[in-house]
Design a protein around this motif. Sequence first.
Motif, PDB file in Angstrom:
ATOM      1  N   GLU A   1       1.074  -1.111  -0.252  1.00 51.62           N
ATOM      2  CA  GLU A   1      -0.020   0.105  -0.370  1.00 51.62           C
ATOM      3  C   GLU A   1       0.973   0.978  -0.089  1.00 51.62           C
ATOM      4  O   GLU A   1       2.281   0.990   0.323  1.00 51.62           O
ATOM      5  N   GLN A   2       0.264   2.369  -0.706  1.00 48.91           N
ATOM      6  CA  GLN A   2       0.793   3.434  -1.257  1.00 48.91           C
ATOM      7  C   GLN A   2       2.361   3.718  -0.032  1.00 48.91           C
ATOM      8  O   GLN A   2       1.888   4.027   1.422  1.00 48.91           O
ATOM      9  N   LYS A   3       3.231   3.894  -0.077  1.00 52.71           N
ATOM     10  CA  LYS A   3       4.785   4.445   0.459  1.00 52.71           C
ATOM     11  C   LYS A   3       5.019   5.611   0.399  1.00 52.71           C
ATOM     12  O   LYS A   3       4.701   6.093  -1.192  1.00 52.71           O
ATOM     13  N   THR A   4       5.675   6.359   1.040  1.00 53.28           N
ATOM     14  CA  THR A   4       6.000   8.002   0.880  1.00 53.28           C
ATOM     15  C   THR A   4       6.940   8.090   2.076  1.00 53.28           C
ATOM     16  O   THR A   4       7.456   6.925   2.575  1.00 53.28           O
ATOM     17  N   GLY A   5       7.849   9.502   1.612  1.00 53.74           N
ATOM     18  CA  GLY A   5       8.897   9.653   2.226  1.00 53.74           C
ATOM     19  C   GLY A   5      10.333   8.720   1.371  1.00 53.74           C
ATOM     20  O   GLY A   5      11.413   9.435   1.708  1.00 53.74           O
ATOM     21  N   MET A   6      10.348   8.786   0.125  1.00 55.23           N
ATOM     22  CA  MET A   6      11.273   8.296  -0.915  1.00 55.23           C
ATOM     23  C   MET A   6      12.295   9.145  -1.359  1.00 55.23           C
ATOM     24  O   MET A   6      11.153  10.522  -1.367  1.00 55.23           O
ATOM     25  N   THR A   7      13.268   9.411  -1.549  1.00 54.49           N
ATOM     26  CA  THR A   7      14.120  11.091  -2.776  1.00 54.49           C
ATOM     27  C   THR A   7      14.228  10.003  -3.763  1.00 54.49           C
ATOM     28  O   THR A   7      15.770   9.179  -3.699  1.00 54.49           O
ATOM     29  N   PRO A   8      13.822  10.454  -4.992  1.00 55.94           N
ATOM     30  CA  PRO A   8      12.795  11.130  -5.066  1.00 55.94           C
ATOM     31  C   PRO A   8      11.466  10.589  -4.338  1.00 55.94           C
ATOM     32  O   PRO A   8      11.596   9.308  -4.843  1.00 55.94           O
ATOM     33  N   SER A   9      10.429  11.465  -4.616  1.00 55.46           N
ATOM     34  CA  SER A   9       9.102  10.850  -4.110  1.00 55.46           C
ATOM     35  C   SER A   9       8.613   9.391  -4.697  1.00 55.46           C
ATOM     36  O   SER A   9       7.459   9.161  -4.467  1.00 55.46           O
ATOM     37  N   TYR A  10       8.674   9.706  -6.337  1.00 55.32           N
ATOM     38  CA  TYR A  10       8.020   8.828  -7.173  1.00 55.32           C
ATOM     39  C   TYR A  10       8.688   6.827  -7.028  1.00 55.32           C
ATOM     40  O   TYR A  10       7.975   6.430  -7.513  1.00 55.32           O
TER      41      TYR A  10
ATOM     42  N   LYS B   1       1.400  14.617 -12.258  1.00 52.48           N
ATOM     43  CA  LYS B   1       1.626  13.698 -13.095  1.00 52.48           C
ATOM     44  C   LYS B   1       2.743  13.476 -12.938  1.00 52.48           C
ATOM     45  O   LYS B   1       3.566  12.400 -12.973  1.00 52.48           O
ATOM     46  N   LYS B   2       3.928  14.500 -13.529  1.00 48.60           N
ATOM     47  CA  LYS B   2       5.167  13.754 -12.512  1.00 48.60           C
ATOM     48  C   LYS B   2       5.361  12.760 -11.469  1.00 48.60           C
ATOM     49  O   LYS B   2       6.075  11.715 -11.553  1.00 48.60           O
ATOM     50  N   LEU B   3       4.849  12.420 -10.327  1.00 51.51           N
ATOM     51  CA  LEU B   3       5.043  11.814  -9.173  1.00 51.51           C
ATOM     52  C   LEU B   3       4.276  10.210  -9.494  1.00 51.51           C
ATOM     53  O   LEU B   3       4.579   9.281  -9.871  1.00 51.51           O
ATOM     54  N   THR B   4       3.035  10.508 -10.461  1.00 52.74           N
ATOM     55  CA  THR B   4       2.026   9.491 -10.990  1.00 52.74           C
ATOM     56  C   THR B   4       2.970   8.321 -12.094  1.00 52.74           C
ATOM     57  O   THR B   4       3.265   7.417 -11.864  1.00 52.74           O
ATOM     58  N   LEU B   5       3.054   9.650 -12.637  1.00 53.62           N
ATOM     59  CA  LEU B   5       3.737   8.705 -14.132  1.00 53.62           C
ATOM     60  C   LEU B   5       4.831   8.001 -13.476  1.00 53.62           C
ATOM     61  O   LEU B   5       5.453   6.992 -13.964  1.00 53.62           O
ATOM     62  N   GLY B   6       5.697   8.677 -12.798  1.00 57.37           N
ATOM     63  CA  GLY B   6       7.191   8.217 -12.129  1.00 57.37           C
ATOM     64  C   GLY B   6       7.195   7.234 -11.166  1.00 57.37           C
ATOM     65  O   GLY B   6       7.981   6.157 -11.755  1.00 57.37           O
ATOM     66  N   ARG B   7       6.168   6.918 -10.173  1.00 55.79           N
ATOM     67  CA  ARG B   7       5.953   5.686  -9.593  1.00 55.79           C
ATOM     68  C   ARG B   7       5.393   4.308 -11.083  1.00 55.79           C
ATOM     69  O   ARG B   7       6.103   3.514 -10.775  1.00 55.79           O
ATOM     70  N   LEU B   8       4.954   4.831 -11.999  1.00 63.28           N
ATOM     71  CA  LEU B   8       4.586   3.833 -12.683  1.00 63.28           C
ATOM     72  C   LEU B   8       5.873   3.490 -14.022  1.00 63.28           C
ATOM     73  O   LEU B   8       5.933   1.678 -13.731  1.00 63.28           O
ATOM     74  N   ILE B   9       6.468   4.483 -13.863  1.00 65.15           N
ATOM     75  CA  ILE B   9       7.502   3.890 -14.408  1.00 65.15           C
ATOM     76  C   ILE B   9       8.455   3.147 -13.322  1.00 65.15           C
ATOM     77  O   ILE B   9       9.256   1.932 -14.140  1.00 65.15           O
TER      78      ILE B   9
ATOM     79  N   GLN C   1      22.579  -8.037  -4.711  1.00 63.16           N
ATOM     80  CA  GLN C   1      22.072  -8.822  -3.206  1.00 63.16           C
ATOM     81  C   GLN C   1      20.283  -9.199  -3.188  1.00 63.16           C
ATOM     82  O   GLN C   1      20.042  -8.499  -4.346  1.00 63.16           O
ATOM     83  N   ARG C   2      20.147  -9.376  -2.391  1.00 64.83           N
ATOM     84  CA  ARG C   2      19.421  -9.951  -2.649  1.00 64.83           C
ATOM     85  C   ARG C   2      17.935  -8.653  -2.062  1.00 64.83           C
ATOM     86  O   ARG C   2      17.754  -8.237  -1.472  1.00 64.83           O
ATOM     87  N   GLU C   3      16.870  -8.857  -2.797  1.00 62.57           N
ATOM     88  CA  GLU C   3      15.589  -7.568  -2.530  1.00 62.57           C
ATOM     89  C   GLU C   3      14.724  -7.610  -1.892  1.00 62.57           C
ATOM     90  O   GLU C   3      13.749  -7.370  -1.772  1.00 62.57           O
ATOM     91  N   ASP C   4      15.326  -7.800   0.057  1.00 61.15           N
ATOM     92  CA  ASP C   4      14.495  -8.023   0.473  1.00 61.15           C
ATOM     93  C   ASP C   4      14.867  -7.284   2.148  1.00 61.15           C
ATOM     94  O   ASP C   4      14.294  -8.114   2.640  1.00 61.15           O
ATOM     95  N   SER C   5      14.839  -6.408   1.403  1.00 57.90           N
ATOM     96  CA  SER C   5      14.612  -4.976   2.410  1.00 57.90           C
ATOM     97  C   SER C   5      14.437  -3.809   1.861  1.00 57.90           C
ATOM     98  O   SER C   5      14.728  -3.759   0.370  1.00 57.90           O
ATOM     99  N   VAL C   6      14.562  -2.524   2.283  1.00 60.71           N
ATOM    100  CA  VAL C   6      13.393  -1.452   1.971  1.00 60.71           C
ATOM    101  C   VAL C   6      15.573  -0.875   1.812  1.00 60.71           C
ATOM    102  O   VAL C   6      16.830  -1.226   2.312  1.00 60.71           O
ATOM    103  N   SER C   7      15.219   0.244   1.091  1.00 60.60           N
ATOM    104  CA  SER C   7      17.015   0.238   0.536  1.00 60.60           C
ATOM    105  C   SER C   7      17.203   1.879   1.495  1.00 60.60           C
ATOM    106  O   SER C   7      18.353   2.294   0.806  1.00 60.60           O
ATOM    107  N   TYR C   8      16.167   2.120   2.302  1.00 67.59           N
ATOM    108  CA  TYR C   8      17.142   2.921   3.337  1.00 67.59           C
ATOM    109  C   TYR C   8      15.385   2.966   4.409  1.00 67.59           C
ATOM    110  O   TYR C   8      14.865   2.049   4.289  1.00 67.59           O
ATOM    111  N   ALA C   9      16.297   3.403   5.704  1.00 65.68           N
ATOM    112  CA  ALA C   9      15.761   3.702   7.132  1.00 65.68           C
ATOM    113  C   ALA C   9      14.453   3.991   6.942  1.00 65.68           C
ATOM    114  O   ALA C   9      14.144   4.910   7.118  1.00 65.68           O
ATOM    115  N   ARG C  10      13.410   3.120   7.123  1.00 60.19           N
ATOM    116  CA  ARG C  10      12.138   3.654   7.193  1.00 60.19           C
ATOM    117  C   ARG C  10      11.287   3.396   8.216  1.00 60.19           C
ATOM    118  O   ARG C  10      10.838   4.755   8.574  1.00 60.19           O
ATOM    119  N   SER C  11      12.430   3.039   9.370  1.00 64.08           N
ATOM    120  CA  SER C  11      12.077   3.204  11.103  1.00 64.08           C
ATOM    121  C   SER C  11      12.887   2.187  11.548  1.00 64.08           C
ATOM    122  O   SER C  11      13.720   2.220  11.226  1.00 64.08           O
TER     123      SER C  11
END
Length: 625
Positions: A243-252, A289-297, A502-512
């Motif tokens: 479900e919708q995650k936020t806080g990334m840089t860049p946001s998309y 548009k930038k956020l939505t298309l960025g997420r799709l891409i 590496q195995r992609e079984d973790s986030v790439s930055y500290a969400r919490s």
Amino acid sequence: MRALSVKRGRLPTRLLLVVALVLGALSLQAPARADLQNPRQDFLRASTSGLFLHWGERTAPAHTNCAAWESDVTAGGWSPDYWVNEAQKLHAQYLVLATFHSRLGYARPWPSKIPGSCSTKRDFLGELIAAAKAKGLKTILYMTDDPQWHADGGHEWLDSAGYSAYKGSKVDLTARDGFGQFSYDNFFEVMDRYPDLGGFWIDNDNDYWLSHNLYQQIYQKRPGYTISNNNEDTPIMDMISNEQKTGMTPSYDYPQALYTAQPRLTEADFKLPSTGAWWYDGSDPAVDKKLTLGRLITNAGSSVKALMAETAQVNGKFPSNQSAFNDFANGYLTPIWQSLHGVEGGGYLYGGLKPGFWNDGAQGVTTISKTDPNLQYIHVITPPSTSTLKLRDNGYQVTGVTNLRTGTAISYSQSGGTLSLTGLSGWDPYDTVLKVTTKGRTGIIAPSGYTMSASASASGHGAAAAADGDYLTYWDSGKTLPVRLDFSLGAAKTVRYLGINQREDSVSYARSDTEQSARIKGYKVYVSADGKDWGSPVKSGTLPSARGVAFIDIPAVSTGHVRLEVTSTYAASADTARYKRLRIDETWLGSAYATAGSAVPLARTRAESALTPPSGSTIDDAEAP
């Protein structure tokens, strides 16, 4: 489980029936385990995106009378073709209908014979399934497990008395067990009515479902259905949706927040109006548009399905801002669709150019054709501040680069493992797509040319898995740090770099504190002629916490042994699941960098040859992240 063979002449028919029932019960009570790859998943794996429709009795203006709601829906001109056409504008391949939803009045958009919550006389679900099928799309039904919103808004949405009378015993639908029984019955009613349904999208588990082996029964009754789960990687299900995650840089760059390793089917669901509710609440927020298309891409560039939520009104029509975005997306995506559909994310287990953070502030992803790994695409979502773009070539010998939209040839060169594109200008505001053709990979020492060992390994995940060409296996250090991974080449060979997935079984930055990156941080590389005397490291440093392939360049050396020592990872001790955890899918050694006129390309790897892992593989509780 292998079927028991019994000759009919040997046992009475009644006993045969008992044997069949016992075998059926045993098969349903097996541990939670499902196919990681299965033909029923083909349409999802072939999809780029879906349209998420939250639409029900509480769609504004909210109704408390089911008949009145249905009357207004029909009088407003609701048509399933409208939704299918809008999905096609978004270039989506499936629709998820969320009407039996805890916050939307638990309405069932089909003529249900089971009392307990609102159900319609008109078969909205059946009409949508048929309309979608006619256009080559699939419809998936959202099913909730949650009765906690039964009195949301001051109205009681569930009818325990009606359902109790139907069952002949008292059942409280406002309790989880009672609601689980009610929803369980609805699963079977839907399966009986709609053989062409694509499957179920489930918002978390209910213990009643689990104790009654619901998911196993779905696969048995409807082998073509898929099952997706929201926010929880339940192994028996085909796909996990995030479900919708936020806080990334860049946001998309949504995939930075995901923690489920491919080739597990993964999906990212997000709102097209990034603000506001998931359902129509009377407002019409703008679509970024930038956020939505960025997420799709970026999802397409990570082999993640994008489930895009739009807020249908009572009559099914979308608010004006969403409708306008769909019209825009239809024209925008068509010229570049070959780079987003029929592709896998580049830089992961399928090979491809390196995605992520590039030079001079540039950011984007790469994609690689499923049918031709020599055809790749660079998606520049955030352009560099200069006219040059640089990214790691991952050993591919490039033969041509063009702007996909314009066909303009792009000047390029290759040196030191980097592809440099020069003279760039006129960046698209959302996605400049560069089409790249290659002659395959070159200068890579075949994994069959060396053996692997490690100073520590978890049971069942030995060092050999880090270089076996199979992304269904991986090396696990057993939470041991520092830890060494050794390559024995058998004879002296030139080594210029290490490649690491590496195995992609973790986030790439500290969400919490409890959701952090388990990727390599500090490292040292050693070489040795005899595998005994290692001397000082020839390279040491820090790898970024980033998704996708990583590279460590070392001074050119002829050696028989190479050692990668990992001294630290990114997760802190507060994240007990990922602290000191190190898992590597594949590593390899490069003997030379790709340049124009390089030698004959290395044969494609197992993953590149198939561009899908082997079929029939499974995932169980032990393998879940």
